[in-house]
Write an enzyme that holds these catalytic residues in place. Structure first.
Site, mmCIF file in Angstrom:
data_model
loop_
_atom_site.group_PDB
_atom_site.id
_atom_site.type_symbol
_atom_site.label_atom_id
_atom_site.label_comp_id
_atom_site.label_asym_id
_atom_site.label_seq_id
_atom_site.Cartn_x
_atom_site.Cartn_y
_atom_site.Cartn_z
ATOM 1 N N HIS A 161 0.966 -1.431 -0.067
ATOM 2 C CA HIS A 161 0.065 -0.007 0.113
ATOM 3 C C HIS A 161 0.869 1.162 0.073
ATOM 4 C CE1 HIS A 161 -3.444 -2.474 1.315
ATOM 5 N NE2 HIS A 161 -4.111 -1.795 0.771
ATOM 6 N N LYS A 187 -0.409 4.856 4.645
ATOM 7 C CA LYS A 187 -1.383 4.025 5.388
ATOM 8 C C LYS A 187 -0.866 3.717 6.781
ATOM 9 C CE LYS A 187 -3.998 -0.422 4.906
ATOM 10 N NZ LYS A 187 -4.927 0.122 5.142
HETATM 11 P P1 NAD Z 1 -6.823 9.460 5.027
HETATM 12 O O1 NAD Z 1 -5.828 9.847 5.990
HETATM 13 O O2 NAD Z 1 -6.375 10.203 3.709
HETATM 14 O O3 NAD Z 1 -8.084 10.139 5.514
HETATM 15 C C1 NAD Z 1 -8.598 10.074 6.828
HETATM 16 C C2 NAD Z 1 -9.594 11.019 7.035
HETATM 17 O O4 NAD Z 1 -10.228 10.985 8.210
HETATM 18 C C3 NAD Z 1 -8.733 12.219 7.129
HETATM 19 O O5 NAD Z 1 -9.090 13.429 6.263
HETATM 20 C C4 NAD Z 1 -8.765 12.878 8.573
HETATM 21 O O6 NAD Z 1 -8.688 14.335 8.950
HETATM 22 C C5 NAD Z 1 -10.268 12.118 8.961
HETATM 23 N N1 NAD Z 1 -10.361 12.236 10.234
HETATM 24 C C6 NAD Z 1 -9.374 11.975 11.314
HETATM 25 N N2 NAD Z 1 -10.227 11.994 12.428
HETATM 26 C C7 NAD Z 1 -11.164 12.169 12.251
HETATM 27 C C8 NAD Z 1 -12.470 12.523 13.185
HETATM 28 N N3 NAD Z 1 -12.224 12.386 14.504
HETATM 29 N N4 NAD Z 1 -13.586 12.929 12.601
HETATM 30 C C9 NAD Z 1 -13.746 12.751 11.287
HETATM 31 N N5 NAD Z 1 -12.837 12.845 10.483
HETATM 32 C C10 NAD Z 1 -11.570 12.566 10.778
HETATM 33 O O7 NAD Z 1 -7.040 7.936 4.798
HETATM 34 P P2 NAD Z 1 -7.773 7.232 3.634
HETATM 35 O O8 NAD Z 1 -6.532 6.690 2.629
HETATM 36 O O9 NAD Z 1 -8.684 7.955 3.012
HETATM 37 O O10 NAD Z 1 -8.417 6.017 4.320
HETATM 38 C C11 NAD Z 1 -9.173 6.005 5.327
HETATM 39 C C12 NAD Z 1 -9.423 4.666 6.006
HETATM 40 O O11 NAD Z 1 -10.105 3.818 5.048
HETATM 41 C C13 NAD Z 1 -8.372 3.837 6.208
HETATM 42 O O12 NAD Z 1 -8.642 2.998 7.555
HETATM 43 C C14 NAD Z 1 -7.862 3.012 5.244
HETATM 44 O O13 NAD Z 1 -7.413 1.989 5.498
HETATM 45 C C15 NAD Z 1 -9.289 2.819 5.026
HETATM 46 N N6 NAD Z 1 -9.515 2.337 3.306
HETATM 47 C C16 NAD Z 1 -10.550 1.330 3.153
HETATM 48 C C17 NAD Z 1 -10.686 0.721 1.740
HETATM 49 C C18 NAD Z 1 -11.743 0.012 1.695
HETATM 50 O O14 NAD Z 1 -12.109 -0.398 0.564
HETATM 51 N N7 NAD Z 1 -12.754 -0.574 2.763
HETATM 52 C C19 NAD Z 1 -10.065 1.336 0.790
HETATM 53 C C20 NAD Z 1 -9.084 2.438 0.984
HETATM 54 C C21 NAD Z 1 -8.880 2.735 2.530
#
Ligand code: NAD
Length: 254
Positions: free
Chosen positions: A146, A150
């Protein structure tokens, strides 16, 4: 047309969900929430996480689509349970007590948690189960790659694949893949190799190795849009469901 709120809206996935929803006619984003200084994503104003309960009451969405961090997801799940709104979460890296909180919320509303919203991963899971059944005793090595931002490792998808393997082999996950006191996914008999590099969207590869032969199964996500599309499909599907804890496999099976 389903009305959805997006939490974690300013993140890599949240942005992609908002962009993808903008190209679809079956969903509309009615509010966006993130803990960020940014004021807008696309044309959506960003609200504070503490405003979620009020936003749920005002906009009455059909579902929240969440890609944030585990502690935030748990708080959003509680707010959804209180407001009677379904929750789709793709967030990964939950601790056991946080998973318990999601389960509690699912007693009141429909909650769908998936570590991976790519349809190809559902096909990979089915294929891995078939391979595990057909190749007893073969060594298995799992490699996941990844992007370098991540937060969690190994990936939620890697854990889901390992759990499917354990289930298919009818083996006790902790005993077979781990030693007491050590995370079985890090120190078990199945080698789990984690790579963090560049902006890789997500790659998972399983190698089944026996005497004189090797079977390799792999999946690569090429764009975050694949996860966003799956999560929005899940939100549309979940909006009419009874309370309970659902998987993305449930959506695909209909
Ligand atoms: P990222 O760090 O780019 O985004 C996370 C967002 O959450 C950030 O903008 C952050 O400011 C926000 N955040 C943090 N604390 C918060 C709070 N208390 N309230 C609201 N927002 C808050 O990460 P990402 O790459 O977008 O991934 C997010 C999650 O999704 C991770 O856990 C990742 O592993 C997961 N993910 C899952 C899939 C899937 O298909 N299920 C795919 C990609 C990523």
């Amino acid at each position: 047309m389903r009305r959805i709120g997006v939490t974690g809206a300013a993140g890599r996935m949240g942005r992609t969900v908002i962009e993808t929803a903008g190209d679809r006619e079956d969903v509309a984003v009615v509010f966006a929430v993130d803990a960020t200084d940014e004021e807008k994503v696309a044309d959506k104003p960003i609200h504070e996480p503490d405003d979620v309960a009020a936003l749920l009451a005002t906009h009455e969405p059909d579902a929240i689509v969440d890609f944030s961090v585990p502690e935030a997801t748990v708080a959003f799940a509680d707010a959804c349970a209180e407001a009677g709104v379904a929750l789709v979460t793709g967030t990964t890296g939950f601790e056991d007590d946080q998973l318990d909180s999601l389960k509690s919320a699912s007693e009141d509303v429909a909650v769908l948690k998936a570590a991976n919203f790519a349809r190809g991963i559902q096909a990979l899971l089915a294929t891995v189960r078939a391979a595990a059944g057909a190749l007893p005793g073969y060594d298995v090595e799992l490699t996941e790659t990844h992007h370098n931002k991540k937060q969690d490792a190994p990936s939620g998808t890697a854990k889901t694949l390992l759990e499917a393997l354990a289930e298919e082999r009818e083996e006790d996950f902790e005993e077979v893949y781990g030693r007491e006191g050590i995370d079985p996914r890090e120190a078990g008999e199945i080698g789990v190799h984690v790579r963090r590099a560049g902006d890789v969207r997500g790659e998972h590869e399983l190698m089944f190795a026996g005497n004189d032969e090797v079977l390799t199964l792999s999946h690569r996500a090429e764009d975050r849009g694949v996860f966003a599309a799956g999560a929005l499909d899940a939100a549309v599907w979940l909006a009419d469901r009874d309370p309970g804890l659902y998987t993305f496999g449930d959506v695909i099976e209909g």
